[in-house]
Design an enzyme around this catalytic site. Structure first.
Site, PDB file in Angstrom:
ATOM      1  N   SER A  31       5.913   5.291   8.510  1.00  0.00           N
ATOM      2  CA  SER A  31       5.268   4.942   7.246  1.00  0.00           C
ATOM      3  C   SER A  31       6.199   5.296   6.088  1.00  0.00           C
ATOM      4  CB  SER A  31       3.952   5.705   7.086  1.00  0.00           C
ATOM      5  OG  SER A  31       3.455   5.550   5.766  1.00  0.00           O
TER       6      SER A  31
ATOM      7  N   PHE B 143      -1.391   8.358   4.383  1.00  0.00           N
ATOM      8  CA  PHE B 143      -2.118   9.016   5.482  1.00  0.00           C
ATOM      9  C   PHE B 143      -3.404   9.682   4.985  1.00  0.00           C
ATOM     10  CE2 PHE B 143       1.758   9.896   8.510  1.00  0.00           C
ATOM     11  CZ  PHE B 143       1.879   8.543   8.727  1.00  0.00           C
TER      12      PHE B 143
ATOM     13  N   ASN C 137       5.158   5.934   3.162  1.00  0.00           N
ATOM     14  CA  ASN C 137       4.302   6.515   2.132  1.00  0.00           C
ATOM     15  C   ASN C 137       4.100   8.018   2.249  1.00  0.00           C
ATOM     16  OD1 ASN C 137       3.872   3.903   1.062  1.00  0.00           O
ATOM     17  ND2 ASN C 137       2.330   3.519   2.640  1.00  0.00           N
ATOM     18  N   THR C 138       4.747   8.647   3.229  1.00  0.00           N
ATOM     19  CA  THR C 138       4.791  10.100   3.319  1.00  0.00           C
ATOM     20  C   THR C 138       6.241  10.515   3.162  1.00  0.00           C
ATOM     21  OG1 THR C 138       2.836  10.262   4.741  1.00  0.00           O
ATOM     22  CG2 THR C 138       4.402  12.085   4.825  1.00  0.00           C
TER      23      THR C 138
ATOM     24  N   LYS D 144       5.862   4.017  16.842  1.00  0.00           N
ATOM     25  CA  LYS D 144       5.864   2.941  15.851  1.00  0.00           C
ATOM     26  C   LYS D 144       7.048   3.109  14.920  1.00  0.00           C
ATOM     27  CE  LYS D 144       2.749   0.294  12.903  1.00  0.00           C
ATOM     28  NZ  LYS D 144       1.325   0.104  12.524  1.00  0.00           N
TER      29      LYS D 144
ATOM     30  N   ASN E  71       0.836  -1.196   0.000  1.00  0.00           N
ATOM     31  CA  ASN E  71       0.000   0.000   0.000  1.00  0.00           C
ATOM     32  C   ASN E  71       0.872   1.248   0.000  1.00  0.00           C
ATOM     33  OD1 ASN E  71      -0.480   1.965   2.475  1.00  0.00           O
ATOM     34  ND2 ASN E  71       0.174  -0.011   3.335  1.00  0.00           N
TER      35      ASN E  71
ATOM     36  N   ASN F 166       6.181  -1.197  11.414  1.00  0.00           N
ATOM     37  CA  ASN F 166       5.386  -0.736  10.283  1.00  0.00           C
ATOM     38  C   ASN F 166       5.669  -1.628   9.069  1.00  0.00           C
ATOM     39  OD1 ASN F 166       3.770   1.058   8.621  1.00  0.00           O
ATOM     40  ND2 ASN F 166       4.327   2.704  10.024  1.00  0.00           N
TER      41      ASN F 166
END
Length: 334
Positions: free
Chosen positions: A172, A112, A174-175, A214, A108, A243
């Site tokens: 994450s 966010f 993804n940012t 995390k 994925n 994560n």
């Protein structure tokens, strides 16, 4: 039942199937199709909180806290919602979720996507759930890292009185640039800001809400140990390991393996467990570990506990194995 439904859900794109499943779960809960029976397990105390069992829901599945009561009906010992940011944001362009079914995995790159912290709080207020609720907070994608602490502190203030604990997501993939907050200077600054604010909020609200951080699985052992030392020094109450991963070595020959984003599911299991083990070995009980990553069975949950985790969390395993995984995991770690 889920084994019958899964082929139908997997005909939908992954993100649509996610929404359909949660909406169906919510409808079933309103019709009281789950009944009132909850799986039995030995309670455990951690972070000053009494957990009815060791198995929780990982952040990311219910980003806005829209399905709290429905998810609670599955028997989790605790729920973690979010990640939530100060302002609403759409996340990355679709498609942004990809199944790798041959590996029981998901990639994925959601980014966010959420309705903002105020919307999450309204959903929490409407929920009937009264047990342990973690709220996972992050920064908006367009907030530069030098001002990231402002976003995290803003969210901490907003969610403080509604959360059993607050999870800090700095891992994450993804940012853009988020994982740079795991570096020593940035991490120390962020933790100082958060713990200072936490003490003010504790005085104002008359309660001390635990903080958990995390972290990513893609860290060298020395970096893991340094992070553990920092978290202990700042009196952080727990670490969530881990994560999603940017590694692809276990899925490299499969369709969608080259998609950018974080990989979760079975291929992450050993990597996440190794981080749990390193944290537990180094911290020697001074920093409780919550294990997450690749738990697809009760045996996988037990592996995390045996590696040193005190609690575990599920997400991708639910997509492949359905709600029955919750009771199976509870039974294995009781």
């Amino acid at each position: 039942m889920y084994r019958l439904l899964r082929p139908l859900l997997f005909r939908l794109d992954a993100e649509t199937a996610h929404r359909v499943t949660l909406a169906s779960l919510k409808h079933a809960q309103r019709l009281n199709l789950f009944g009132h029976a909850q799986p039995m397990s030995s309670p455990i105390e951690l972070m000053g909180l009494q957990f009815p069992n060791r198995v929780g829901l990982a952040a990311g599945l219910d980003k806005n806290g829209e399905y709290i009561d429905a998810l609670a009906a599955l028997g989790f010992g605790f729920l973690e919602i979010g990640t939530v940011t100060p302002r609403p944001q759409a996340g990355n362009p679709r498609p942004r979720v990809f199944r790798i079914a041959d590996a029981n995995a998901i990639i994925n790159r959601m980014g966010f996507n959420n309705d903002g912290v105020d919307a999450l709080i309204e959903n929490v207020r409407r929920a009937k759930y009264q047990a342990i609720l973690g709220i996972n907070i992050g920064k908006n994608f367009d907030t530069p890292n030098e001002h990231a602490a402002d976003d995290y502190v803003f969210c901490l203030r907003k969610v403080y009185q509604h959360a059993s604990y607050v999870a800090i997501n700095i891992s994450s993939p993804n940012t853009r640039g988020l994982r740079e907050l795991q570096e020593q200077e940035a991490m120390n600054a962020l933790l100082s800001a958060l713990t200072t604010e936490r003490e003010k909020l504790a005085d104002a609200h008359g309660k001390r809400v635990p903080l958990a951080v995390k972290i990513a699985p893609d860290l060298e052992p020395a970096h893991i140990r340094d992070l553990a030392d920092m978290l202990i020094a700042h009196r952080i109450d727990a670490v969530i390991a881990t994560n999603t991963t940017i590694a692809r070595d276990r899925v490299s020959a499969l369709p969608h393996a080259n998609e950018t984003g974080g990989l979760s599911g079975a291929p992450l299991r050993e990597q996440a467990t190794a981080v749990v083990q390193e944290l537990a070995r180094h911290a020697q009980g001074a920093l409780p570990v919550i294990g997450v990553g690749g738990i697809m069975s009760g045996a996988d949950a037990r592996e995390k506990i045996d590696a040193g985790a005190r609690l575990v969390q599920l997400y991708t395993g639910l997509i492949y194995h359905g709600p029955g995984l919750v009771a199976e995991a509870i039974g294995s770690v009781a």
